[in-house]
Design a protein around this motif. Structure first.
Motif, short mmCIF file in Angstrom:
data_model
loop_
_atom_site.label_atom_id
_atom_site.label_comp_id
_atom_site.label_asym_id
_atom_site.label_seq_id
_atom_site.Cartn_x
_atom_site.Cartn_y
_atom_site.Cartn_z
N ASN A 82 40.09 44.35 -1.13
CA ASN A 82 41.08 44.46 -2.20
C ASN A 82 42.49 44.65 -1.64
OD1 ASN A 82 39.18 44.13 -4.19
ND2 ASN A 82 38.96 46.32 -4.60
N PHE A 83 42.61 45.43 -0.56
CA PHE A 83 43.92 45.65 0.08
C PHE A 83 44.56 44.31 0.44
CE2 PHE A 83 46.18 46.25 4.19
CZ PHE A 83 47.22 47.05 3.75
N VAL A 84 43.80 43.46 1.08
CA VAL A 84 44.31 42.14 1.48
C VAL A 84 44.60 41.28 0.26
CG1 VAL A 84 43.74 40.03 2.74
CG2 VAL A 84 43.16 42.26 3.73
N GLU A 85 43.70 41.28 -0.70
CA GLU A 85 43.87 40.43 -1.88
C GLU A 85 45.05 40.86 -2.74
OE1 GLU A 85 42.37 37.53 -2.60
OE2 GLU A 85 41.45 37.76 -0.65
N ILE A 86 45.31 42.14 -2.85
CA ILE A 86 46.45 42.62 -3.64
C ILE A 86 47.75 42.06 -3.06
CG2 ILE A 86 47.82 44.69 -4.16
CD1 ILE A 86 45.10 46.14 -4.56
N PHE A 87 47.86 42.03 -1.76
CA PHE A 87 49.07 41.48 -1.15
C PHE A 87 49.14 39.97 -1.30
CE2 PHE A 87 49.27 45.66 0.73
CZ PHE A 87 50.62 45.94 0.62
#
Length: 186
Positions: A165-170
């Motif tokens: 999710n961290f990567v996808e949010i960015f």
């Protein structure tokens, strides 16, 4: 005089020179005429860094010696005596940022009271707190000006879903005009 080495003498000389500059400018400002503007006191601070070993434990093993329990155990390999600033300073060369770059500590309502470091006026945002909430990641992704890099430690994200999710949010926050932030997990 109580100094143990040449570095301590140099630190004291820099402190004294900075204080002298500060007092000279303050004395000039005290004697200003009505139509003149006061001089700004420059930043006289400095950093003293020391060379040390890595902030991370060496846990290299042969592939055959790992079990699932070892993989779960090896998630956080940060040495216990290291601070968040230690982690940040070790990461600076990875992002081609010099050690004398401006580092601001951001906290408060914008980041739900969590501590986020803004390096080089927002070029890099970093948070090393444990178990950061998704709302903090979204606040980092929405930060203006858009950072080039976002950095968290592996213990900041509780599981693999949070890391994804961290990567996808960015990725989702990328703007065609300003580009995207590259997220990193250390």
């Amino acid at each position: 005089m109580g100094y143990n080495n040449l570095c301590e003498i140099g630190e004291e000389r820099i402190r004294r020179a900075g204080e002298k500059i500060k007092s000279e400018i303050e004395a000039e400002n005290a004697q200003l005429t009505l139509d003149s503007t006061p001089k700004k006191v420059p930043d006289i601070g400095f950093r003293v860094l020391r060379v040390d070993d890595s902030n991370y434990e060496d846990r290299r093993k042969n592939v055959g010696s790992y079990s699932q329990a070892d993989l779960d155990f090896d998630v956080d390999i940060t040495k216990s005596d290291r601070s968040n600033l230690d982690l940040l300073f070790e990461a600076l060369p990875k992002f081609q940022l010099p050690y004398d770059v401006r580092i601001n500590t951001l906290s408060g309502d914008e980041f739900d009271g969590h501590t986020v470091y803004s390096v080089d006026d927002g070029r890099l945002l970093a948070c090393f707190e444990a178990d950061i909430p998704e709302s903090l990641v979204r606040a980092m992704a929405a930060f203006s000006p858009r950072p080039s890099y976002a950095l968290v430690s592996e213990h900041s994200l509780p599981d693999s879903a949070a890391r994804t999710n961290f990567v996808e949010i960015f990725k989702q926050s990328a703007d065609s005009k300003t580009g995207s932030t590259k997220p990193y997990i250390i």
